[in-house]
Scaffold this active site. Structure first.
Site, PDB file in Angstrom:
ATOM      1  N   GLU A 159       0.916  -1.161  -0.064  1.00 25.72           N
ATOM      2  CA  GLU A 159       0.096   0.093  -0.175  1.00 25.72           C
ATOM      3  C   GLU A 159       0.827   1.295   0.132  1.00 25.72           C
ATOM      4  O   GLU A 159       0.547   2.363   0.569  1.00 25.72           O
ATOM      5  CB  GLU A 159      -0.926  -0.125   1.071  1.00 25.72           C
ATOM      6  CG  GLU A 159      -2.097  -1.261   1.227  1.00 25.72           C
ATOM      7  CD  GLU A 159      -2.912  -1.078   2.470  1.00 25.72           C
ATOM      8  OE1 GLU A 159      -2.889  -0.250   3.216  1.00 25.72           O
ATOM      9  OE2 GLU A 159      -3.626  -2.064   2.352  1.00 25.72           O
ATOM     10  N   CYS A 160       1.920   1.232  -0.750  1.00 30.44           N
ATOM     11  CA  CYS A 160       2.965   2.209  -0.896  1.00 30.44           C
ATOM     12  C   CYS A 160       2.703   3.038  -2.259  1.00 30.44           C
ATOM     13  O   CYS A 160       2.710   2.444  -3.177  1.00 30.44           O
ATOM     14  CB  CYS A 160       4.202   1.805  -0.624  1.00 30.44           C
ATOM     15  SG  CYS A 160       5.670   2.918  -0.474  1.00 30.44           S
ATOM     16  N   GLY A 161       3.200   4.300  -2.154  1.00 30.04           N
ATOM     17  CA  GLY A 161       3.341   4.903  -3.335  1.00 30.04           C
ATOM     18  C   GLY A 161       4.345   4.220  -4.191  1.00 30.04           C
ATOM     19  O   GLY A 161       4.388   4.672  -5.477  1.00 30.04           O
TER      20      GLY A 161
END
Length: 164
Positions: free
Chosen positions: A35-37
Site C-alpha cells: 500500500e505504498c506509493g
C-alpha cells in the site's frame, strides 16, 4: 559459508527459505509493501528478475509493515496481491521487522553496525545488492527505480565478473 548464506528465513507460505540457495547468485534484497506509493516498483522488479534470472541473478522481496503500516495484510493476502496484481514470481519472505531493536538478523547483516552500508532503512523499497559470496555490494534508496541505470550497471558489472 558466509554469514548471509547461513541464514534461513521463512517464505510467505511458511516454508523454509535458506539463503544458501542464493550462493553463487547475485541477489537484490528489497523490503516491499503493498500500500505504498512505490508499490508500482514490483513491475520493474519482476522485469529485472525475468531479464537476468538465467544469468545468476534473483530478487528477494521482504514484506515489512514498519513504514506507515503499508503492508498490513496476511501472508496469503500479500502473496495474492503480488502474483495477481504484478505477476511476481521471485521469492518473498514472511513479514519482517527491519529496523529497531527487534530487527531480523538479515537486516543486521545488511545495514547493522559493522555492515558495509550501515544505517536504518529509510522507507519501503530500499534495495541491497548482495554478491553470490554473500557480500553486500551496494545499497540503493527507495526512490531508485529497479530499472535505474546505476542499478542496472551494478547488476551487469557483477554478472560480467561472475561470467568472466
Amino acid at each position: 559459508m558466509s554469514a548471509f548464506h547461513a541464514l534461513t528465513l521463512k517464505a510467505l507460505d511458511g516454508s523454509e527459505l535458506p539463503m544458501a540457495q542464493f550462493t553463487g547468485r547475485l541477489l537484490l534484497v528489497v523490503n516491499v509493501a503493498s500500500e505504498c506509493g512505490l508499490t508500482k516498483q514490483y513491475i520493474a522488479l519482476q522485469a529485472l528478475y525475468e531479464r537476468y534470472k538465467d544469468n545468476g541473478f534473483s530478487v528477494l522481496g521482504v514484506p515489512c509493515n514498519q513504514f506507515g503500516k503499508q503492508e498490513p495484510g496476511s501472508a496469503q493476502e500479500i502473496q495474492t496481491f503480488c502474483t495477481e496484481r504484478f505477476g511476481v514470481t521471485f521469492p518473498l519472505t514472511e513479514k519482517l521487522q527491519i529496523n529497531g531493536a527487534g530487527n531480523h538478523p538479515l537486516y543486521r547483516l545488511l545495514a547493522g553496525e559493522g555492515a558495509e552500508f550501515p544505517g536504518e532503512i529509510t522507507w519501503n523499497f530500499e534495495k541491497f545488492l548482495v554478491s553470490g559470496q554473500g557480500q553486500v555490494l551496494a545499497r540503493f534508496s527507495p526512490r531508485t527505480e529497479p530499472d535505474d541505470n546505476q542499478l542496472i550497471e551494478a547488476i551487469e558489472n557483477e554478472l560480467a565478473i561472475n561470467a568472466g
